[in-house]
Design an enzyme around this catalytic site. Structure first.
Site, PDB file in Angstrom:
ATOM      1  N   SER A 136      18.640  14.622  -6.715  1.00 56.24           N
ATOM      2  CA  SER A 136      18.615  13.160  -6.855  1.00 56.24           C
ATOM      3  C   SER A 136      19.158  12.518  -5.594  1.00 56.24           C
ATOM      4  O   SER A 136      20.140  12.999  -5.020  1.00 56.24           O
ATOM      5  CB  SER A 136      19.518  12.707  -8.012  1.00 56.24           C
ATOM      6  OG  SER A 136      19.222  13.407  -9.200  1.00 56.24           O
ATOM      7  N   ASP A 145      29.140  11.370  -7.274  1.00 56.41           N
ATOM      8  CA  ASP A 145      27.810  11.776  -7.748  1.00 56.41           C
ATOM      9  C   ASP A 145      27.296  10.875  -8.877  1.00 56.41           C
ATOM     10  O   ASP A 145      26.658  11.332  -9.827  1.00 56.41           O
ATOM     11  CB  ASP A 145      27.816  13.249  -8.213  1.00 56.41           C
ATOM     12  CG  ASP A 145      28.232  14.175  -7.094  1.00 56.41           C
ATOM     13  OD1 ASP A 145      27.865  13.914  -5.948  1.00 56.41           O
ATOM     14  OD2 ASP A 145      28.936  15.162  -7.369  1.00 56.41           O
TER      15      ASP A 145
END
Ligand code: GAR
Length: 215
Positions: A136, A145
């Site tokens: 991602s 994250d």
């Protein structure tokens, strides 16, 4: 031409994918600065080879995260950077820094977020028996994250897959996804709006956001 800073802590293979992408005259950005918080990061040699200005800001030289981020901000300001790409940069940034760069600060992570944030991602995915994995690119928020997702690329986990083979195969996807997402952001075809990423109609209908084609 937009100016990027790429922040690294280690190997720098994602930095390399951005260097390679930026070598194409059609790419809308140049890498103005590479910053490493580790003096021995392998990625620094990649920056040197490409003739890119580099700066080592060793976190061990700073007492607080705020002091480290202030030095980082100053380096980015001096290089007149427009966008910041974290590429294996293993330091948590302060909320102030994240806020200052909101909408212009990207990260790549080797999982299909919001699953498997943090460290030892590939081992944890194998242990969990996931069948679909990937990577991602997201805008950075103050949690590690996490943050609005710009693009993802996926693969199916093969029988007999190990953490090592999975890491290698996801890394190949990372190297395509990051330059593709940087292009979308720099060209303003994808942007942060109200906590999510919105896309131009041309992007949404081309399928370019998931499993991007070769650059
Ligand atoms: C990449 O797999 C990247 O996705 C990951 O670190 C590796 C860096 O490799 N980042 C994170 O886990 C962020 N939480 P590289 O130095 O060869 O680009």
């Amino acid at each position: 031409m937009a100016k990027l800073a790429v922040l690294i802590s280690g190997r720098g293979s994602n930095l390399q994918s951005l260097i390679d992408a930026a070598a194409d005259p059609d790419f809308p950005a140049e890498i103005a600065l590479v910053v490493s918080n580790r003096p021995k990061a392998q990625g620094l040699a990649r920056a040197a080879k490409a003739g890119i200005k580099q700066s080592v800001i060793d976190h061990k030289d700073f007492e607080t995260r705020e002091d480290f981020d202030a030095a980082l901000s100053e380096a980015l300001r001096m290089a007149e950077v427009d966008f910041v790409c974290l590429a294996g940069f293993m330091r948590i940034l302060t909320p102030q820094f994240v806020n200052d760069w909101r909408g212009r600060l990207l990260n790549i992570h080797p999982s299909l977020l919001p699953a498997f944030r943090g460290l030892h991602v590939h081992e944890r995915m194998i242990d969990a028996g996931v069948k679909i994995a990937g990577c991602s690119v997201h805008f950075v928020s103050s949690e590690p994250d996490a943050g609005p997702i710009v693009g993802q690329a996926a693969l199916t986990v093969q029988p007999g897959e190990t953490a090592e083979t999975l890491a290698e195969r996801i890394l190949e996807l990372e190297h395509k996804l990051y330059p593709a997402c940087v292009r979308l952001i720099v060209e303003n075809k994808a942007r942060l709006s109200g906590g999510v990423v919105v896309y131009d109609r041309s992007v949404a209908s081309s399928g370019a956001v998931l499993n991007p084609p070769e650059n």
